[in-house]
Design a protein around this motif. Structure first.
Motif, PDB file in Angstrom:
ATOM      1  N   LYS A 138      56.857  52.217  28.655  1.00 51.71           N
ATOM      2  CA  LYS A 138      57.676  51.653  29.734  1.00 51.71           C
ATOM      3  C   LYS A 138      59.161  51.820  29.434  1.00 51.71           C
ATOM      4  O   LYS A 138      59.987  51.966  30.337  1.00 51.71           O
ATOM      5  CB  LYS A 138      57.384  50.155  29.886  1.00 51.71           C
ATOM      6  N   GLN A 174      57.569  40.984  30.686  1.00 51.16           N
ATOM      7  CA  GLN A 174      57.024  41.967  29.744  1.00 51.16           C
ATOM      8  C   GLN A 174      56.395  41.217  28.579  1.00 51.16           C
ATOM      9  O   GLN A 174      57.038  40.366  27.979  1.00 51.16           O
ATOM     10  CB  GLN A 174      58.124  42.906  29.224  1.00 51.16           C
ATOM     11  N   ALA A 175      55.146  41.557  28.278  1.00 54.23           N
ATOM     12  CA  ALA A 175      54.428  40.923  27.161  1.00 54.23           C
ATOM     13  C   ALA A 175      54.515  39.399  27.260  1.00 54.23           C
ATOM     14  O   ALA A 175      54.704  38.712  26.263  1.00 54.23           O
ATOM     15  CB  ALA A 175      54.975  41.422  25.818  1.00 54.23           C
ATOM     16  N   GLY A 176      54.423  38.893  28.482  1.00 48.32           N
ATOM     17  CA  GLY A 176      54.372  37.451  28.675  1.00 48.32           C
ATOM     18  C   GLY A 176      55.710  36.737  28.635  1.00 48.32           C
ATOM     19  O   GLY A 176      55.766  35.512  28.692  1.00 48.32           O
ATOM     20  N   LEU A 178      51.465  50.486  22.899  1.00 55.79           N
ATOM     21  CA  LEU A 178      51.781  51.831  23.388  1.00 55.79           C
ATOM     22  C   LEU A 178      52.359  51.774  24.796  1.00 55.79           C
ATOM     23  O   LEU A 178      53.367  52.419  25.108  1.00 55.79           O
ATOM     24  CB  LEU A 178      50.509  52.689  23.360  1.00 55.79           C
ATOM     25  N   ARG A 179      51.730  50.977  25.654  1.00 58.68           N
ATOM     26  CA  ARG A 179      52.209  50.880  27.042  1.00 58.68           C
ATOM     27  C   ARG A 179      53.625  50.325  27.101  1.00 58.68           C
ATOM     28  O   ARG A 179      54.454  50.791  27.891  1.00 58.68           O
ATOM     29  CB  ARG A 179      51.277  49.983  27.855  1.00 58.68           C
ATOM     30  N   LEU A 180      53.891  49.324  26.268  1.00 56.32           N
ATOM     31  CA  LEU A 180      55.233  48.749  26.268  1.00 56.32           C
ATOM     32  C   LEU A 180      56.268  49.788  25.858  1.00 56.32           C
ATOM     33  O   LEU A 180      57.332  49.913  26.468  1.00 56.32           O
ATOM     34  CB  LEU A 180      55.285  47.545  25.320  1.00 56.32           C
ATOM     35  N   ASN A 209      53.594  47.287  13.583  1.00 49.36           N
ATOM     36  CA  ASN A 209      54.814  46.500  13.378  1.00 49.36           C
ATOM     37  C   ASN A 209      55.940  47.361  12.835  1.00 49.36           C
ATOM     38  O   ASN A 209      57.101  47.191  13.207  1.00 49.36           O
ATOM     39  CB  ASN A 209      54.542  45.344  12.416  1.00 49.36           C
ATOM     40  N   PHE A 264      64.209  42.379  23.646  1.00 49.96           N
ATOM     41  CA  PHE A 264      62.765  42.360  23.860  1.00 49.96           C
ATOM     42  C   PHE A 264      62.023  42.645  22.551  1.00 49.96           C
ATOM     43  O   PHE A 264      61.064  41.956  22.211  1.00 49.96           O
ATOM     44  CB  PHE A 264      62.360  43.366  24.945  1.00 49.96           C
ATOM     45  N   GLU A 307      45.951  43.497   8.015  1.00 44.92           N
ATOM     46  CA  GLU A 307      47.321  42.971   7.886  1.00 44.92           C
ATOM     47  C   GLU A 307      47.797  42.374   9.206  1.00 44.92           C
ATOM     48  O   GLU A 307      48.519  41.391   9.225  1.00 44.92           O
ATOM     49  CB  GLU A 307      48.285  44.094   7.471  1.00 44.92           C
ATOM     50  N   VAL A 308      47.404  42.990  10.308  1.00 45.28           N
ATOM     51  CA  VAL A 308      47.862  42.490  11.602  1.00 45.28           C
ATOM     52  C   VAL A 308      46.816  41.616  12.274  1.00 45.28           C
ATOM     53  O   VAL A 308      47.120  40.846  13.162  1.00 45.28           O
ATOM     54  CB  VAL A 308      48.248  43.649  12.551  1.00 45.28           C
ATOM     55  N   ILE A 316      44.888  57.763  23.419  1.00 42.18           N
ATOM     56  CA  ILE A 316      45.077  57.432  22.000  1.00 42.18           C
ATOM     57  C   ILE A 316      44.020  58.166  21.179  1.00 42.18           C
ATOM     58  O   ILE A 316      42.832  58.062  21.464  1.00 42.18           O
ATOM     59  CB  ILE A 316      44.975  55.907  21.768  1.00 42.18           C
ATOM     60  N   TYR A 319      62.205  39.743  20.302  1.00 48.50           N
ATOM     61  CA  TYR A 319      61.236  38.730  20.721  1.00 48.50           C
ATOM     62  C   TYR A 319      59.817  39.134  20.302  1.00 48.50           C
ATOM     63  O   TYR A 319      59.074  38.327  19.736  1.00 48.50           O
ATOM     64  CB  TYR A 319      61.306  38.558  22.245  1.00 48.50           C
ATOM     65  N   ILE A 337      50.796  54.968  17.297  1.00 52.71           N
ATOM     66  CA  ILE A 337      50.517  53.570  17.621  1.00 52.71           C
ATOM     67  C   ILE A 337      49.014  53.352  17.787  1.00 52.71           C
ATOM     68  O   ILE A 337      48.332  54.163  18.424  1.00 52.71           O
ATOM     69  CB  ILE A 337      51.264  53.175  18.909  1.00 52.71           C
ATOM     70  N   GLY A 348      47.132  54.973  27.304  1.00 53.82           N
ATOM     71  CA  GLY A 348      46.132  54.274  26.512  1.00 53.82           C
ATOM     72  C   GLY A 348      44.813  55.034  26.416  1.00 53.82           C
ATOM     73  O   GLY A 348      44.084  54.914  25.428  1.00 53.82           O
ATOM     74  N   THR A 361      46.790  49.686  22.292  1.00 55.44           N
ATOM     75  CA  THR A 361      47.080  50.186  23.643  1.00 55.44           C
ATOM     76  C   THR A 361      48.212  49.414  24.305  1.00 55.44           C
ATOM     77  O   THR A 361      49.069  50.006  24.968  1.00 55.44           O
ATOM     78  CB  THR A 361      45.809  50.074  24.511  1.00 55.44           C
ATOM     79  N   THR A 362      48.212  48.098  24.148  1.00 60.38           N
ATOM     80  CA  THR A 362      49.249  47.291  24.793  1.00 60.38           C
ATOM     81  C   THR A 362      50.629  47.639  24.243  1.00 60.38           C
ATOM     82  O   THR A 362      51.606  47.769  24.994  1.00 60.38           O
ATOM     83  CB  THR A 362      48.959  45.791  24.563  1.00 60.38           C
TER      84      THR A 362
END
Lengths: 239, 269
Positions: free
Chosen positions: A174, B228-230, A169-171, A60, A109, B12-13, B165, A112, A163, B162, A166-167
């Motif tokens: 991009k 993107q991300a839904g 990181l991909r964002l 975050n 983005f 935390e997340v 990592i 959001y 990061i 990915g 994985t998700t």
């Protein structure tokens, strides 16, 4: 600095928040709109004399870091689009509208994606200080854009390894390559053929063929002059 | 590595992180034993297996495979630009300067990836060539192929991020290096596109490549994607055009998509 520390255009902000929340699930939208509605009738807090932006920790924190960079870029391009230099051509103007749109999309983005985790989700927005740039000429504007875009590329390259998810990181990846496309374009406008010149892509040595990477703390130092508040990035991951 | 701190940050997340492990007791018992034995060297492997279990990730493609895949693409690009220079049709001046610079970078990427695979005790890919029979006869089509290779390269690196990592070569993060190559490919792509009088980025409407390069912007996630991300990014904020929403994000290609016969697979000798 003549501009206020924080923008008080709550009307504009609330409209943005409304349209933004339209796309979120109905339950979330309802409860949040109630909160946004509360803001409508609340006077903004007096701007603090010393403010700090705390980016937070973990993924975050890194998303907040990217969000801040995109806010900075979006504000820069908006400023240029609002008052094009006299010597901008029609092509320059079209390109800067595109660049502005991309950065605003990145900003919205991240806003959001972060939701209430956004460092500014309390409702204040930053007014960036671009007085260190000379934005009245085409050359000045492109040189400024080059600085910001190269910084953005280096920032994404240096933050990605921090990061965990994985998700996420991909964002970021991009978006990172689009920043590199921007950087190449504005560099070519400053000096034709400099899209990947040796000041950003090492020519020789161990890093030959590699773009620049900077840590969040290095980048925060570079952008400090644009941000009228102390950026607290000390909780971001470092390895 | 401070595992307790990592778990603390994770919680935390993900409030449910501890529930994802077999049981809280087992985790801390094992951690305690590991620490007692002083087997710090075993900790990263233990942590990796723990997290794989907790988050149900499949075993990622091995790092050597990812590096050899990247190396294959870099060898293909390097040979393509060598053929382009050898064909002698690149106009003198700025175009030659750009193609020579890009070739130099691709050669540097080949060397870097070869050295890294060797250092990791793998066998680096060699001998990948751009298919001679597919090499275009005219400069304009050569540039179109260059655009296809660069834009595909950007998507290919992105698709593997990915899998890198946490992957290290000595003290160097392989993920960071891969991303540093990725942004160089994006700079190349932007410039080549400009040489072809295209936007440096990829708008939704982009399909302007001659056959057989049609599938370049397709894939499981096409380049005209706006989700993107839904979330539909055209509906964020003030609302944006599909062209802007697509251009603001470059999309991922999987290894299988890149190496199938309609993309890089069809161009390798």
């Amino acid at each position: 600095m003549s501009e206020p520390l924080f923008s008080d255009s709550f009307l504009a902000r609330t409209l943005r928040r409304r349209s933004f929340f339209r796309v979120v699930g109905a339950t979330v939208a309802t409860s949040t709109l109630l909160l946004a509605g509360c803001n409508d009738n609340t006077n903004p807090d007096p701007a603090p004399t010393t403010a700090s932006l705390t980016l937070g920790s973990g993924d975050n924190g890194l998303l907040n870091y990217a969000y801040l960079l995109e806010q900075l870029e979006a504000a820069f391009y908006q400023k240029v689009v609002d008052a094009f230099p006299a010597d901008f051509t029609a092509e320059d103007k079209a390109a800067f509208v595109d660049l502005r749109d991309h950065e605003v999309i990145h900003r919205e983005f991240f806003r959001y994606a972060l939701g209430t985790n956004a460092y500014d989700s309390g409702g204040t927005s930053i007014t960036f200080d671009f007085s260190s740039f000379a934005l009245t000429t085409r050359a000045g504007v492109y040189a400024a854009a080059r600085t910001l875009e190269d910084t953005g590329v280096a920032a994404y390259n240096g933050a990605a390894k921090l990061i965990a998810d994985t998700t996420t990181l991909r964002l970021l990846a991009k978006i990172a390559s689009v920043e590199a496309r921007h950087a190449a374009f504005v560099r070519d406008q400053v000096q034709p053929g400099s899209f990947a010149a040796s000041d950003v892509v090492a020519d020789s040595g161990d890093a030959a063929g590699l773009d620049t990477a900077k840590t969040p703390l290095e980048v925060v130092e570079l952008i400090a002059k644009f941000v009228p508040a102390t950026i607290v990035a000390t909780s971001l991951p470092t390895s | 590595m401070n595992i307790l701190r990592i778990i603390e940050q994770l919680s935390e997340v993900d409030a449910d992180v501890l529930g994802r492990f077999d049981s809280r007791r087992t985790v801390f018992k094992t951690l305690g034993n590991t620490a007692k034995m002083g087997a710090l060297a075993a900790a990263p492997a233990f942590v990796a297996s723990l997290f794989q279990k907790a988050y149900g990730q499949t075993t990622s493609t091995s790092v050597i495979d990812v590096l050899n895949y990247a190396l294959t693409l870099e060898l293909l690009e390097e040979d393509f630009y060598k053929k382009m220079v050898a064909a002698g049709q690149v106009p003198a001046g700025a175009p030659q300067g750009a193609i020579n610079l890009i070739l130099k970078h691709e050669s540097a990427h080949v060397k870097l990836l070869t050295d890294t695979v060797t250092a990791l005790k793998g066998t680096p890919k060699t001998g990948v060539k751009f298919k001679s029979s597919a090499f275009p006869a005219d400069y304009a089509t050569q540039l179109a192929y260059a655009q296809a290779l660069e834009d595909t390269g950007v998507r290919a690196y992105k698709g593997q991020a990915g899998n890198l990592i946490g992957a290290m070569a000595g003290t160097t993060s392989l993920l960071q290096v891969a991303l540093q190559i990725h942004s160089v490919e994006a700079r190349h792509a932007a410039h080549i596109r400009t040489m072809r009088m295209q936007a440096p980025w990829i708008p939704a409407a982009d399909s302007n490549l001659p056959a057989p390069l049609g599938p370049v912007y397709t894939g499981a996630t096409r380049e005209d994607n706006v989700m993107q991300a839904g979330v539909d990014v055209t509906k964020l904020g003030a609302g944006y055009s599909a062209n802007d929403a697509a251009a603001a994000f470059d999309e991922i290609l999987t290894m299988a998509e890149v190496t199938d016969s309609s993309r890089a697979g069809g161009l390798i000798q």
